[in-house]
Structures are given as structure tokens and as C-alpha cells.
Design a protein around this motif. Structure first.
Motif, PDB file in Angstrom:
ATOM      1  N   CYS B  74       0.881  -1.298  -0.018  1.00 46.58           N
ATOM      2  CA  CYS B  74       0.085   0.006  -0.012  1.00 46.58           C
ATOM      3  C   CYS B  74       0.746   1.141   0.101  1.00 46.58           C
ATOM      4  O   CYS B  74       2.019   1.261   0.404  1.00 46.58           O
ATOM      5  CB  CYS B  74      -1.134   0.131   1.366  1.00 46.58           C
ATOM      6  N   VAL B  76       0.579   3.807   1.682  1.00 44.97           N
ATOM      7  CA  VAL B  76       0.954   4.488   3.146  1.00 44.97           C
ATOM      8  C   VAL B  76       2.287   4.073   3.493  1.00 44.97           C
ATOM      9  O   VAL B  76       3.108   4.719   3.997  1.00 44.97           O
ATOM     10  CB  VAL B  76      -0.025   4.040   4.064  1.00 44.97           C
ATOM     11  N   VAL B  77       2.279   2.765   3.578  1.00 43.35           N
ATOM     12  CA  VAL B  77       3.807   2.303   4.054  1.00 43.35           C
ATOM     13  C   VAL B  77       4.791   2.592   2.837  1.00 43.35           C
ATOM     14  O   VAL B  77       5.860   3.109   3.220  1.00 43.35           O
ATOM     15  CB  VAL B  77       3.721   0.712   4.175  1.00 43.35           C
ATOM     16  N   CYS B 101      -2.114  -4.179  10.846  1.00 44.68           N
ATOM     17  CA  CYS B 101      -2.490  -4.713   9.567  1.00 44.68           C
ATOM     18  C   CYS B 101      -1.173  -5.742   9.291  1.00 44.68           C
ATOM     19  O   CYS B 101      -0.366  -5.630   9.741  1.00 44.68           O
ATOM     20  CB  CYS B 101      -2.925  -3.976   8.528  1.00 44.68           C
ATOM     21  N   ARG B 103       0.501  -5.558   6.794  1.00 46.27           N
ATOM     22  CA  ARG B 103       1.608  -4.993   6.172  1.00 46.27           C
ATOM     23  C   ARG B 103       2.555  -4.344   7.405  1.00 46.27           C
ATOM     24  O   ARG B 103       3.483  -4.420   7.336  1.00 46.27           O
ATOM     25  CB  ARG B 103       1.123  -3.827   5.021  1.00 46.27           C
ATOM     26  N   MET B 104       1.775  -3.694   8.086  1.00 45.62           N
ATOM     27  CA  MET B 104       2.600  -3.020   9.232  1.00 45.62           C
ATOM     28  C   MET B 104       3.218  -3.994  10.179  1.00 45.62           C
ATOM     29  O   MET B 104       4.066  -3.806  10.632  1.00 45.62           O
ATOM     30  CB  MET B 104       1.374  -2.510  10.242  1.00 45.62           C
ATOM     31  N   SER B 237      -8.899   3.380   4.426  1.00 41.82           N
ATOM     32  CA  SER B 237      -7.601   3.349   5.713  1.00 41.82           C
ATOM     33  C   SER B 237      -7.178   4.697   6.017  1.00 41.82           C
ATOM     34  O   SER B 237      -7.759   5.380   7.093  1.00 41.82           O
ATOM     35  CB  SER B 237      -6.577   2.255   5.433  1.00 41.82           C
ATOM     36  N   LYS B 322      -7.113   1.935  -0.193  1.00 36.26           N
ATOM     37  CA  LYS B 322      -5.904   1.937  -0.752  1.00 36.26           C
ATOM     38  C   LYS B 322      -5.453   0.787  -1.373  1.00 36.26           C
ATOM     39  O   LYS B 322      -5.870  -0.341  -0.954  1.00 36.26           O
ATOM     40  CB  LYS B 322      -4.743   2.016   0.449  1.00 36.26           C
ATOM     41  N   CYS B 325      -4.406  -2.905   0.352  1.00 39.21           N
ATOM     42  CA  CYS B 325      -4.966  -3.046   1.805  1.00 39.21           C
ATOM     43  C   CYS B 325      -5.937  -3.836   2.263  1.00 39.21           C
ATOM     44  O   CYS B 325      -7.037  -3.748   2.102  1.00 39.21           O
ATOM     45  CB  CYS B 325      -5.426  -1.376   2.109  1.00 39.21           C
TER      46      CYS B 325
HETATM   47  S1  SF4 Z   1      -4.250  -0.621   7.016  1.00 39.70           S
HETATM   48 FE1  SF4 Z   1      -3.846  -0.712   4.659  1.00 39.70          FE
HETATM   49  S2  SF4 Z   1      -3.330   1.142   4.294  1.00 39.70           S
HETATM   50 FE2  SF4 Z   1      -2.918   1.146   6.346  1.00 39.70          FE
HETATM   51  S3  SF4 Z   1      -0.862   0.406   6.474  1.00 39.70           S
HETATM   52 FE3  SF4 Z   1      -2.280  -1.394   6.588  1.00 39.70          FE
HETATM   53  S4  SF4 Z   1      -2.205  -2.165   4.459  1.00 39.70           S
HETATM   54 FE4  SF4 Z   1      -1.302   0.029   4.414  1.00 39.70          FE
END
Ligand code: SF4
Ligand code: SF4
Ligand code: SF4
Lengths: 409, 387
Positions: B74, B76-77, B101, B103-104, B237, B322, B325
């Protein structure tokens, strides 16, 4: 399209296909007899299910089988038509497609009476099972197993363990409500004992691959994983793995390998391309043999259990696998694996639709390459979506990688 | 709107890439700690004497970050990592990344090894919000976070400090809620509101509190140009490219409510500021009040979105999600179904920060035209319609 044949080296592995067929037959019979069916995410307390007379069924496993059979695309089409975009996990899309299309391959999966999603890898699992829970109007239990770190004894932090165990008690109550049968501690201990024995054998089989030549192929290993995932905690798994271990040990004694000349020893990290399993043969044709898959050897399945502390040992296994611990601990484990198995090259499958593994494995591979200078091949594809398979590009990369290994020798 | 300019200038200054460090100096050499995601209790950062600074992406192309990230990441990251790699966050004294999430969860170590920031903490957040042991677990994690922060800062982070920070954030959140309500009464546009929020997430609270106060007092009772517009709720998000909100409003909409991280999602409301155990209060509020699809169970979030849509009398909902996401996308079909069942037209847009505005324009325009026609025909939004 029919599934291409992939080479399995072991005789005992041939028993696997009978076992798989029997398993799918049995789960339908069990449902017909009124037994309760639990659909579970792949890394699950399967021994507890067996001990409590729940019949466990694994959508991920089934999705992988459908990919091997080359029918995933048809299934995923149904999920996408229902609004789930193609970026989402292809296990998930295959499973939703199987449900919506009433897929009959291997008889399909019998309808669930309970859903259990462990969150020790991804949030997708939980979200996916929420979708199923609405669809089947079926209760869902979420086993929340947060990410953490390991102490020197490979144990998780106390508060993490406590949180995991408290939820196991909750799960037991949920199961009791469904089966109307109380947990029998003896049966749990027995299942844990059998699960531990299966794990011990699994570790033994994996460790036999430290030998040169390695006695068992990664296709065998990935196939046999089915037994551990679905039947750990039963005598069937122990019996099967005993035979595999026996044959493997025999091959080690007689120095029988997978290819006529084992030239390079490789590590494959996470899930394979289930739709293109013959990719492993491509490596083998150049004498490159996979001797470790983190997917199977990363403490995910096959961690020892302790029947004196059944719940605690189940919780520990699920909290501390390779992808539920911090990066420093992963690197430490991996460094050891690379050394002990004498790995010449590292293959990193960047799975397009798995957001939790595509980032972590890429980073891990980058780290190992930087730290140890190990030749690394990054393959961008997908575990269950063959649309993400670009044969020409992948072949080019494999060729360049093999040349690098050659030059390094 | 000069008060608004004041607030948005703060945001712009802080985020001015060329002079990030310079701007922090401008705030009396205040020290900043960066964080990602609404699950990081900013009160704890503040109680250690730091200004919480929420990381976001940018609209500039990604040139460095993809060396460390898969392409299915995404914006954002990828955007935040790009900015970090470009040195834009070097002024931060630390960075807190939670496990929320997927990704985080896995991005923590990438930031840790590739950037110049020296203090890092990976805050582990449970996924379940429906059981007491989850709150206890989060409480233990927050205690560990506090201990680490206290060690790094050399400051005591006790009950008084945390309660004081809670008081400050109560004031700020109260004002942000008022600013949000000003959208409902059409005295503030969605774009203006989001600019205020961006400032609130990156600026010393006391500075932004007085600025928002002044702004709210300066609002006129009526802004005729905003009346009669198509009223929208935007869900997703994080929207860190405000052009995307601006675009909707340029075509005659008014974004009057949201389900966004730079928005109402992180506004956990008033937190008791006199507790003997403020960490426990924070654990309860953050876990219980933030409506994020990465958590289980989901129903509360959907209910909340429907209630907000009704209370702010929206004519339609835009799901601005996103790309890549997953937790938002996996819930999208069900959320869309529920919204439509309640009578709301829904537009689903997949965005990242490089999405060409042109590509969004046509779909937004068509959607708004349809909603406008529907509105003029007097459709009510509370009876289920098969839209
Ligand atoms: S919630 Fe979605 S937009 Fe936010 S960091 Fe995680 S994957 Fe990326
Ligand atoms: S493939 Fe990845 S996203 Fe899919 S279920 Fe497995 S871990 Fe989760
Ligand atoms: S959407 Fe959820 S996980 Fe993503 S940043 Fe917001 S609160 Fe965190």
C-alpha cells in the motif's frame, strides 16, 4: 487442464495419495454420521480437535490441492464475481470459490459446525473466516496469537503465553457446547503424546536432509505435510511418518539421493507455486536440490509437544513459529539452518497475494544476502493464482541463478 | 478563512520536506516521535515529553522504497518508507510501529534497518477486541512500551504525566469532533476538516488546540455555497493525499463524515483523566473504540458507519480504499452490501498516491451525477433499495 506429474522420490510417499483420498472420504462420512466438523486455519491446535471428537477440515489445504489439480482459476472466478478483488489472498479466493461453486473435487468440504481461525500469521485468515461464518451462519472462534519475541530457551514472553492459553480454555468451552461432550484430559494427553511423536518424526525426517546427498525431495516433504496438518494427534500420522522416516534413514545409509548427482543445496522459503510444482524438477534437472523449506521447517508444524502440559505446549508451538517472532530471532534461527544444512543458494518466493509473507520473506532474504553473501533468487509469483506466473521471466531468473551457483562452486 | 490557513500552514510547514528539521526547531526545539496507525496511544508519547508525529506517504514517486518492499504494498507504507529513506524523518527522536494490519506487522524491521532513526518500538496490539484477556495483554504491552520510552528519554512516565496528556488530548479530540460536526452543518468543507486533521496529527497539541479553537470561533453560521450539495461519507484506511478529497468536493460534493484513520476512526472520544491506572483506561479505550477492519469482530464497525451515515444525513458513500490494503478490501463487499441495503449509493475506488486524478475524475463525476439525480427525485436513504 490436467495436473502435470511431479517427481516424488519415496515409496512411502506413494501411500500419501491413498491417505488423502481416505481422509476426504472419511470427513464426508463423519458428517453423514452426525459428527461435528470444524473448518480450521492451517496452523491450528489439531490435536485438541482430535481429542474432542471434532473432525478438522482445512480450507488452505484444499485450496492447495485444487491448485495442484489446476482448477483454482475456475474457483477464484466465483470469488471475484462475488466482489472479492484479485489482489486478495488466493487461498481465500479459492476457498470462497469452492463454497460458492459447490466444487466437487475430492468431494468438496463438508459444511462446518464450527470455524476456528488462528491469528498467528495473518489478519486475512480471521477476516476470511468471518466471511465463512456469515455465509454458513456458523460460530467462529478466533485464536489471537500476537507476534512477539523468543527468549534463550525459545519460549515466548509470559503475558503472550498467558493470553494464548486463556483463549484455549475459551475454545474448549466453545467445542464442548458444540459436541455436548466434556474434554477428557486423558484423551487430550494421548493426542498430545501422538502429536509429539509425529513432530519428533517430522524433525527427524527434516534433519536427515543435512546428509549429502539429501534423501528426500521437497515435493515429498510438501506433500507429506498434509499428514501433519490434518492428522497430527492420531496414530495414523505416527504410523505414516514412521514409515517415511524408516525409508529416509535407509536411503541415508545407502547414500541414495534425489538426483544422480547432487550439486547444489537450496533453501525454499514459504509456500510453493502449488499450480506449478514441476518448477522443482527444473531445479533438480540441474542437480539443484531443495533441502529446506522454511514453510515446513520454520517451527510452523512439527514442534515438540509436552503431554504433561498440553495446553501450554500447544500455545507455545503456535506462538513461536518462524513467522510469528521478531526479525532478530528469525535471523538467528535461519543462520543456523543455513549453516547446518550447508545451503548454497536461497530461493525467495515473493507471494503476490500474501501481504504478510511477501514483505517479511523479501526482507529476510535481503538480510541473509547482505549478511552472508548467499546467492539469492527472488521469484515473484503466487501460491495459488497461476495468473501471477510468468514462465519466461521465471526461467530467465532461474538460469541466471544456476549460473551464479555454478560460478560460486 | 484566515484561521484555517493558520492551521493548515502548520501542517504544511511541518511536512515541508525540504525543511523538516528546521520546522521542528521553529517549535522551540520540540522533540518528535513518529508513529504509524491509530492504535498507538499518543498520550503515552506526549507524557514522555515528545510530540507525536503521525507518518504518512506523499504524492512523490517512489524511487528507493521498492528495494525493500514487494510491489504489492500500500502507498501508506511505501510512501512513508520512501520519505524516511529520503531523510525526511531524520528529525524524529524515535518511531513506533504497531502490529496491526499485515503490512504493518512486517514493516517494523525494514524501517529499523534502513533509516537513520535511533529509537524504535514495535507495539504489539491484539486482534480481538471482544475479550478481557485481550485488554490485559494490550495493557502489558503498553507498560513495556512506557518502560522503554522512559529509559530512552530518561524521564519518569507516571500516572500524573499520563493523566495530564490524556487531558490535553481530550481537549484536542473534543475540538476535532466539533470540527467534524461543522462539516455536518456545512460550515466547514471536508477538505478543510482534513487539513485541520493533518495538522493535528503532526503538530504540538497545545499549538494546534489554540489554532483550532480560533478556527471554530471564526466559522460563519452559514456558507450558502456549501448548501444543497451531495453529502458523502468517505470510508477507507488512510487518505494522505488530500487532492482525492478535494476532487470529490470540486465536483459539487461535501464530505460530511468519514470512517478514516486521519478522521473519526482514531477519535476515541473523552478518556477519564483522573484514573489511578491511566494505562488501563487507555488500553480499554483504544481497543474498544477504534473501528478498524483489522480487528475482530467487525460488526461494531459496520454499525458505526451506518449510524454515522444516518446522523450526518449523507446521500452516498465512497469507499476510497488503498490498493493492497487487504483488511479493508476483504470487508468491502459486505460493507457495500450493508450500505446499499440501507439505501445508500456506494462508489468503490481503489487508490494509491500515484493514482492519476484523471482516472478518478470520470468515475466520481458519474457517481455524483447519479446521486444528484436521485436526490432531486427525493429518495430517502433509510429504506432498503436494491440499488
Ligand atoms: S491498513 Fe491498509 S493502508 Fe494502512 S498500512 Fe495497513 S495495508 Fe496500508
Ligand atoms: S497465504 Fe498469506 S494471506 Fe493467505 S492465508 Fe496464508 S498467510 Fe494469510
Ligand atoms: S486502518 Fe487500522 S491498521 Fe490501518 S492504520 Fe488505521 S487503525 Fe491502523
Amino acid at each position: 487442464m490436467t495436473a502435470p506429474k511431479t517427481s516424488k522420490a519415496l515409496k512411502s510417499s506413494q501411500k500419501l495419495s491413498q491417505l488423502v483420498k481416505k481422509y476426504y472420504k472419511d470427513i464426508h462420512e463423519a458428517k453423514a454420521q452426525g459428527k461435528k466438523i470444524v473448518w480450521s486455519s492451517g496452523i491450528a491446535p489439531v490435536e485438541l480437535f482430535h481429542a474432542m471428537d471434532l473432525v478438522p477440515v482445512f480450507p488452505e489445504n484444499y485450496a492447495a490441492a485444487c491448485a495442484v489439480k489446476q482448477i483454482s482459476q475456475d474457483l477464484q472466478y466465483y470469488a471475484e464475481k462475488a466482489g472479492y478483488i484479485s489482489d486478495l489472498c488466493s487461498y481465500f479466493r479459492s476457498d470462497i470459490g469452492h463454497v460458492l461453486s459447490n466444487c466437487t473435487y475430492l468431494g468438496g468440504l463438508p459444511k462446518p459446525d464450527l470455524l476456528v481461525a488462528s491469528r498467528n500469521l495473518c489478519t486475512t485468515h480471521v477476516k476470511w473466516f468471518e466471511v465463512l461464518s456469515r455465509y454458513f451462519n456458523c460460530p467462529l472462534f478466533v485464536w489471537d496469537l500476537p507476534f512477539g519475541t523468543l527468549n534463550k530457551k525459545f519460549a515466548p514472553e509470559f503475558h503472550r503465553l498467558e493470553y494464548a492459553i486463556s483463549q484455549l480454555h475459551e475454545l474448549i468451552k466453545v467445542i464442548e457446547n458444540i459436541t455436548h461432550c466434556e474434554l477428557n484430559t486423558w484423551r487430550l494427553q494421548e493426542a498430545i503424546f501422538l502429536g509429539d511423536e509425529a513432530a519428533r518424526l517430522w524433525i527427524e525426517i527434516n534433519e536427515s536432509r543435512k546428509n549429502r546427498p539429501a534423501p528426500i525431495s521437497c515435493t515429498d516433504m510438501l506433500g507429506n505435510l498434509f499428514v501433519l496438518v490434518t492428522l497430527s494427534g492420531t496414530p495414523i500420522a505416527v504410523e505414516f511418518l514412521r514409515e517415511v522416516a524408516k525409508e529416509v534413514n535407509n536411503r541415508v545409509s545407502n547414500k541414495i539421493g534425489i538426483v544422480s548427482q547432487e550439486r547444489f543445496r537450496l533453501l525454499w522459503d514459504v509456500m510453493p507455486l502449488w499450480h506449478h510444482m514441476e518448477l522443482f524438477d527444473r531445479f533438480q534437472s540441474a542437480g539443484a536440490v531443495f533441502v529446506v523449506e522454511l514453510y515446513n521447517y520454520g517451527r510452523v508444524w512439527g514442534q515438540r509437544l509436552d503431554c504433561a502440559q498440553p495446553l501450554e505446549s500447544l500455545a507455545k508451538r503456535h506462538l513461536t513459529h518462524m513467522f510469528n517472532i521478531d526479525m532478530d530471532s528469525r535471523v538467528k534461527l535461519l543462520r543456523e539452518i543455513l549453516r547446518e544444512f550447508q545451503i548454497d543458494g536461497y530461493v525467495n518466493h515473493v507471494i503476490r497475494s500474501c501481504n504478510v509473507l511477501n514483505g517479511s520473506t523479501l526482507h529476510l532474504a535481503n538480510k541473509m544476502k547482505k549478511e552472508l553473501g548467499i546467492p539469492t533468487l527472488t521469484l515473484e509469483s503466487d501460491h495459488c493464482d497461476s495468473r501471477a506466473f510468468a514462465p519466461a521471466m521465471i526461467e530467465n531468473r532461474i538460469q541466471a541463478f544456476l549460473e551464479l551457483l555454478e560460478a560460486n562452486q | 478563512m484566515s484561521e484555517l490557513n493558520l492551521v493548515t500552514n502548520m501542517f504544511r510547514e511541518i511536512n515541508d520536506t525540504a525543511s523538516g528539521v528546521g520546522n521542528c526547531r521553529q517549535y522551540n526545539r520540540e522533540k518528535f516521535i513518529g508513529y504509524m496507525c491509530s492504535y498507538v496511544p499518543v498520550e503515552i508519547i506526549m507524557s514522555a515529553g515528545y510530540v507525536p508525529f503521525r507518518l504518512s506517504g506523499s504524492t512523490r514517486p517512489i524511487t528507493k522504497a521498492y528495494a525493500y518492499l514487494p510491489s504489492a504494498c500500500c502507498s501508506v507504507v511505501s510512501g512513508a518508507l520512501e520519505r524516511a529513506l529520503q531523510g525526511e524523518f531524520d528529525f524524529l527522536s524515535g518511531l513506533i510501529i504497531p502490529q496491526t494490519c499485515d503490512r504493518m506487522r512486517e514493516i517494523f524491521d525494514v524501517f529499523r534497518v534502513t533509516t537513520n532513526i535511533t529509537f524504535y518500538h514495535n507495539l504489539i496490539v491484539p486482534m480481538r477486541t471482544d475479550i478481557i484477556p485481550a485488554r490485559q495483554f494490550y495493557y502489558d504491552e503498553l507498560k513495556m512500551f512506557i518502560a522503554k520510552l522512559a529509559e530512552m528519554s530518561g524521564k519518569e512516565i507516571g500516572t500524573d504525566q499520563i493523566n495530564m496528556a490524556i487531558k490535553n488530548y481530550n481537549v484536542l479530540r473534543g475540538l476535532l469532533r466539533k470540527a467534524s460536526d461543522a462539516r455536518i452543518s456545512a460550515t466547514l468543507t471536508g477538505l478543510e476538516y482534513h487539513k485541520v486533521l493533518m495538522a493535528a496529527f503532526t503538530t504540538p497539541p497545545e499549538k494546534v488546540i489554540s489554532a483550532i479553537n480560533n478556527l471554530l470561533q471564526s466559522l460563519s453560521e452559514k456558507r450558502p455555497e456549501l448548501e444543497g450539495r451531495v453529502r458523502l461519507l468517505v470510508s477507507g484506511s488512510v487518505i494522505d493525499n488530500l487532492e482525492q478529497i478535494a476532487l470529490l468536493e470540486n465536483y459539487g460534493a461535501l464530505v460530511v463524515s468519514d470512517d478514516l484513520c486521519y478522521g473519526l476512526r482514531g477519535n476515541v472520544g473523552l478518556i477519564p483523566s483522573d484514573s489511578k491506572d491511566p494505562v488501563s483506561v487507555l488500553a480499554q479505550k483504544y481497543l474498544g473504540k477504534i473501528n478498524c477492519p483489522c480487528k475482530y469482530p467487525s460488526q461494531i464497525r459496520w454499525q458505526n458507519i451506518l449510524e454515522n451515515a444516518k446522523a450526518s444525513q449523507v446521500d452516498g458513500v465512497v469507499l476510497m480504499l488503498k490498493k493492497f490494503c487487504d483488511c479493508h478490501w476483504i470487508e468491502q463487499p459486505e460493507l457495500e452490501r450493508r450500505l446499499k441495503a440501507a439505501g445508500y449509493p456506494v462508489l468503490v475506488l481503489g487508490i494509491d498516491n500515484e493514482t492519476a486524478i484523471e482516472a478518478l475524475r470520470t468515475r466520481m463525476q458519474a457517481f455524483l451525477e447519479m446521486v444528484t439525480k436521485r436526490k432531486s427525485r427525493g429518495f430517502s436513504n433509510d429504506c432498503p433499495k436494491n440499488f
